[in-house]
Design an enzyme around this catalytic site. Structure first.
Site, PDB file in Angstrom:
ATOM      1  N   GLU A  40       0.826  -1.206   0.000  1.00  0.00           N
ATOM      2  CA  GLU A  40       0.000   0.000   0.000  1.00  0.00           C
ATOM      3  C   GLU A  40       0.865   1.263   0.000  1.00  0.00           C
ATOM      4  OE1 GLU A  40      -3.457   1.956   2.927  1.00  0.00           O
ATOM      5  OE2 GLU A  40      -1.966   0.577   3.732  1.00  0.00           O
ATOM      6  N   LYS A 111     -10.000   2.879  -1.760  1.00  0.00           N
ATOM      7  CA  LYS A 111     -10.158   2.325  -0.412  1.00  0.00           C
ATOM      8  C   LYS A 111     -11.410   2.879   0.263  1.00  0.00           C
ATOM      9  CE  LYS A 111      -7.350   1.694   3.799  1.00  0.00           C
ATOM     10  NZ  LYS A 111      -6.067   2.125   4.423  1.00  0.00           N
ATOM     11  N   CYS A 146      -5.501  -2.799   3.235  1.00  0.00           N
ATOM     12  CA  CYS A 146      -5.061  -2.619   4.628  1.00  0.00           C
ATOM     13  C   CYS A 146      -6.212  -2.589   5.648  1.00  0.00           C
ATOM     14  CB  CYS A 146      -4.205  -1.356   4.718  1.00  0.00           C
ATOM     15  SG  CYS A 146      -3.147  -1.285   6.210  1.00  0.00           S
TER      16      CYS A 146
END
Length: 268
Positions: A40, A111, A146
């Site tokens: 990431e 995200k 994540c």
């Protein structure tokens, strides 16, 4: 199929250009693999908030250009981790990029769950709204990033969208390594998918990264795990294993949807 996680070292002293060059070299070295994954926000640094505005780029920016070429030269599907994306309105997003073997951008995921509570990513970036899956020549890939690992409903949504493998680039902190190891196995086991989670190592923005990139199968078995140095984790995956596990232990068939707690009633 063969998958490799490139656990990059991301330190505060590196420039985005240096990181791109090193990552591209490592990707080109994986010719013969089917899928290669990066961490990431490895170009800007996931915890280096002060660099995000400077290093933000579009989907046709320098990182996408270099990664597209690396995927094409290596002949691999390349999940290029995520970048700080700036859209046409100037909003920043933490965006994952998936390129096919010809270097064509086939998947773009913003995200959904932003970390930081009242600081950092939660205040500096916009949040995605869409669940994203991509069909490949070896199976359907679901995309997450994540902090998304802490939200099982997203992974159930990816399952319902047909995911057989879920890729999770991360910049997970060393202080919560135990959570990383637990959640990666749990998400693979509960959705009965392969989960490929690629973390970073090194320190930037004052945060030490956990490393321990991992590949977990649909039974919750760890097939490969890195340590805390820059390294590559490679695993051979039989995607047909997903269908076999779902057939042998058909827990997903027994899901009961639409359960609601009755208002005003409590049981002791």
């Amino acid at each position: 199929m063969r998958a490799s996680l490139i656990q990059l070292s991301v330190n505060s002293s590196d420039s985005a250009e240096d990181r791109r060059d090193r990552a591209a070299s490592l990707v080109r070295g994986r010719a013969g693999d089917d899928l290669v994954v990066l961490p990431e926000l490895w170009t800007a640094g996931a915890w280096a908030y002060d660099r995000w505005e400077h290093d933000a780029e579009g989907l046709d920016g320098p990182t996408a250009e270099v990664m597209s070429a690396a995927a094409r030269e290596a002949g691999v599907w390349l999940h290029a981790g995520s970048i700080v994306e700036r859209d046409t309105n100037g909003t920043l997003y933490n965006s994952a990029l998936l390129f096919d073997r010809a270097g064509v951008l086939r998947g773009h995921y913003r995200k959904i769950h932003r970390y930081g509570f009242d600081t950092g990513e939660a205040t500096l970036m916009g949040g995605g709204r869409d669940i994203v899956t991509v069909s490949t020549d070896f199976g359907v890939i679901g995309l997450a990033i994540c902090y998304d690992l802490r939200f099982p409903e997203l992974f159930r949504g990816l399952l319902d969208a047909g995911a057989e493998l879920i890729v999770v680039p991360a910049a997970w902190p060393a202080a919560r390594l135990g959570h990383w190891q637990l959640l990666t196995r749990t998400r693979a086991l509960e959705e009965q998918v392969f989960l490929l989670a690629c973390d970073a190592v090194g320190t930037h923005g004052g945060m030490q990264q956990a490393g321990h990139s991992t590949v977990v199968d649909a039974w919750g078995t760890v097939l490969g795990e890195a340590g805390t140095a820059e390294e590559v984790v490679t695993a051979d995956l039989d995607v047909a294993h997903v269908a076999r596990i779902r057939s042998e232990l058909p827990v997903l068939r027994d899901r009961v949807l639409g359960i609601e707690a009755p208002m005003g009633r409590h049981s002791n």
